[in-house]
Motif scaffolding. Structure first.
Motif, PDB file in Angstrom:
ATOM      1  N   ARG A 310     -12.246   5.669  -2.357  1.00  0.00           N
ATOM      2  CA  ARG A 310     -13.527   5.660  -1.708  1.00  0.00           C
ATOM      3  C   ARG A 310     -13.005   4.745  -0.660  1.00  0.00           C
ATOM      4  O   ARG A 310     -14.994   4.249   0.308  1.00  0.00           O
ATOM      5  CB  ARG A 310     -14.953   4.935  -2.473  1.00  0.00           C
ATOM      6  N   GLY A 311     -12.256   4.227  -0.641  1.00  0.00           N
ATOM      7  CA  GLY A 311     -12.270   2.709   0.292  1.00  0.00           C
ATOM      8  C   GLY A 311     -12.628   1.547  -0.041  1.00  0.00           C
ATOM      9  O   GLY A 311     -12.694   0.528   1.158  1.00  0.00           O
ATOM     10  N   HIS A 312     -13.040   1.459  -0.936  1.00  0.00           N
ATOM     11  CA  HIS A 312     -13.840  -0.249  -1.516  1.00  0.00           C
ATOM     12  C   HIS A 312     -12.335  -0.683  -1.854  1.00  0.00           C
ATOM     13  O   HIS A 312     -12.197  -1.596  -2.609  1.00  0.00           O
ATOM     14  CB  HIS A 312     -14.843   0.227  -2.536  1.00  0.00           C
ATOM     15  N   THR A 340      -1.881   7.510  -6.338  1.00  0.00           N
ATOM     16  CA  THR A 340      -3.161   7.936  -5.312  1.00  0.00           C
ATOM     17  C   THR A 340      -2.656   8.738  -3.796  1.00  0.00           C
ATOM     18  O   THR A 340      -3.629   9.073  -3.355  1.00  0.00           O
ATOM     19  CB  THR A 340      -4.401   6.451  -5.277  1.00  0.00           C
ATOM     20  N   ALA A 341      -2.098   8.460  -3.172  1.00  0.00           N
ATOM     21  CA  ALA A 341      -1.111   8.704  -2.674  1.00  0.00           C
ATOM     22  C   ALA A 341      -0.863  10.220  -2.292  1.00  0.00           C
ATOM     23  O   ALA A 341      -1.245  10.697  -1.873  1.00  0.00           O
ATOM     24  CB  ALA A 341       0.318   8.137  -1.971  1.00  0.00           C
ATOM     25  N   VAL A 342      -0.739  10.579  -3.493  1.00  0.00           N
ATOM     26  CA  VAL A 342      -1.008  12.271  -3.420  1.00  0.00           C
ATOM     27  C   VAL A 342      -2.145  12.532  -3.799  1.00  0.00           C
ATOM     28  O   VAL A 342      -2.494  13.938  -2.717  1.00  0.00           O
ATOM     29  CB  VAL A 342       0.656  12.399  -4.533  1.00  0.00           C
ATOM     30  N   GLY A 345      -4.524  10.450  -0.321  1.00  0.00           N
ATOM     31  CA  GLY A 345      -4.321  10.866   0.932  1.00  0.00           C
ATOM     32  C   GLY A 345      -3.479   8.898   0.621  1.00  0.00           C
ATOM     33  O   GLY A 345      -3.897   8.139   0.630  1.00  0.00           O
ATOM     34  N   VAL A 346      -2.207   9.344   1.827  1.00  0.00           N
ATOM     35  CA  VAL A 346      -1.768   7.810   2.475  1.00  0.00           C
ATOM     36  C   VAL A 346      -2.208   7.157   2.768  1.00  0.00           C
ATOM     37  O   VAL A 346      -2.133   5.727   2.245  1.00  0.00           O
ATOM     38  CB  VAL A 346      -0.682   8.635   2.939  1.00  0.00           C
ATOM     39  N   ALA A 351      -3.657   1.060   2.764  1.00  0.00           N
ATOM     40  CA  ALA A 351      -4.191   0.055   2.659  1.00  0.00           C
ATOM     41  C   ALA A 351      -4.689  -0.358   1.466  1.00  0.00           C
ATOM     42  O   ALA A 351      -4.275  -1.745   1.237  1.00  0.00           O
ATOM     43  CB  ALA A 351      -5.954   0.841   3.231  1.00  0.00           C
ATOM     44  N   ALA A 352      -4.409   0.242   0.498  1.00  0.00           N
ATOM     45  CA  ALA A 352      -3.831  -0.129  -0.987  1.00  0.00           C
ATOM     46  C   ALA A 352      -3.390  -1.093  -1.143  1.00  0.00           C
ATOM     47  O   ALA A 352      -3.423  -2.220  -2.120  1.00  0.00           O
ATOM     48  CB  ALA A 352      -5.113   0.639  -1.850  1.00  0.00           C
ATOM     49  N   PHE A 353      -1.957  -0.501  -0.684  1.00  0.00           N
ATOM     50  CA  PHE A 353      -0.962  -1.384  -1.148  1.00  0.00           C
ATOM     51  C   PHE A 353      -0.584  -2.489  -0.773  1.00  0.00           C
ATOM     52  O   PHE A 353      -0.721  -3.374  -1.498  1.00  0.00           O
ATOM     53  CB  PHE A 353       0.542  -0.555  -0.926  1.00  0.00           C
TER      54      PHE A 353
END
Length: 364
Positions: A310-312, A340-342, A345-346, A351-353
């Motif tokens: 969700r990009g939070h 989650t990359a798979v 989405g990359v 951003a999460a990394f």
């Protein structure tokens, strides 16, 4: 001085301490126990010379009672409440050890119980005549007119069984009690409950507490006198349940997110956001994070994945710290983010990394 107490509720539940009014015992909280002891480990104590607590001969203060409560609660963080004198003790505890008290319930109590002379006069008469003459007087102050005998008689019996000198010394302690100029120092989340027909601690006493304690909420119980938790048990139980009903949730929230984060969140609560904070504590933490179907490590993996999807990212940083607290290693967090990359989405994983790497560096 030694106060005796009794415990009810789950052994692993968060601790809630409840204090009685002058002349009553632990049983004054019986109507609330079925609800509160479902999630809280409830500790109820007796005042000196009341119920199971030994009589005393030496003078004591409300602060002395508060220190005794702190002594038998060990070192853990807890919620505390009380009715009348028990509420005064709870207030004193919250001021003596603000870092230990998470929630405060002040029921039909005061920061100052009026001018001292009537209390000293009562103490002198009790020393001379015992407590029997008080039965009719306190019943008229404890309950509204026409109270059912089955409600009044048990508390009259408690009063008659109270040691006279201990009762008189408690009156002396009340006479000297005044915390009105220290209310701003209370940091615990606070609920003030008042009876609308209470002659012992009228509504203005409750208003003084609610106005003086930062962020305190005031609830007025209709058709109730001084022992509102007995006379209007359902209403008071509901108020306390809603205020303290997040007990298991708050325990889980602190264990997962840490005290510092939760304290910051609670310190920023306003009237506008209070219901939302209560909602997430009850349901996210009290109903979902405490379910037995998944352990907390697994729940952290699921939560990290959902937040990436969700990009939070602000919430993600908080839950990377939570994942470490729940036992995940940095390598395991990396594996979750690779997954989650798979599936998310990359760009989202990239951003999460970045967020996770920053948090892990800070934690190290």
């Amino acid at each position: 001085m030694e106060l005796r107490y009794r415990l009810s509720g789950p052994q692993d539940g968060p601790l809630l301490v409840l204090g009685p009014s002058l002349g009553t015992t632990t049983h004054v909280w019986d109507p609330q126990m079925a609800e509160l002891s479902r999630s809280w480990r409830v500790l109820r104590y007796d005042l000196p010379g009341h119920g199971a607590s030994p009589a005393v001969k030496d003078a004591f203060s409300v602060d002395d009672l508060a220190r005794e409560v702190l002594a038998f609660t060990g070192t853990e963080r807890f919620a505390i409440g009380g009715v009348s004198l028990g509420g005064a003790v709870a207030l004193a505890v919250a001021l003596l050890a603000p870092e230990r008290v998470s929630d405060l319930v002040l029921c039909c109590t005061s920061a100052c119980f009026g001018v001292p002379e009537p209390w000293r006069e009562r103490a002198a008469r009790v020393r001379a005549e015992g407590t029997s003459w008080l039965a009719g007087l306190v019943t008229a102050r404890w309950f509204t007119l026409g109270v059912a005998p089955e409600l009044a008689e048990p508390v009259q019996t408690s009063l008659l069984g109270t040691d006279a000198e201990s009762y008189a010394l408690a009156c002396d302690a009340i006479a000297a009690f005044d915390l009105r100029d220290r209310l701003a120092g209370v940091t615990a989340r606070t609920l003030v409950i008042a009876g609308d027909q209470d002659p012992a601690t009228p509504l203005e006493h409750a208003e003084t507490l609610a106005e003086g304690i930062p962020g305190a909420r005031l609830a007025v119980v209709a058709e109730a006198a001084h022992l509102a938790n007995l006379e209007r048990a359902r209403a008071v139980s509901g108020l306390m349940s809603r205020f303290l009903g997040h007990g298991q949730g708050m325990k889980a929230r602190r264990e997962v997110l840490g005290d510092a984060h939760v304290d910051r969140a609670l310190a920023s609560v306003t009237d506008f956001t209070a219901d939302f904070q209560d909602f997430i504590t009850r349901y996210a933490w009290g109903e979902i994070w405490t379910r037995p179907g998944l352990d907390r490590r697994t729940r952290s993996c699921v939560t990290l994945t959902a937040l990436v999807a969700r990009g939070h990212l602000d919430e993600l940083a908080m839950h990377v710290r939570a994942a470490l607290r729940n036992g995940l290693t940095p390598d395991e967090i990396k594996e979750v983010l690779l997954q989650t990359a798979v599936y998310c989405g990359v760009p989202a994983a990239n951003a999460a990394f970045g967020v996770a790497q920053r948090v892990l560096q800070e934690e190290n």
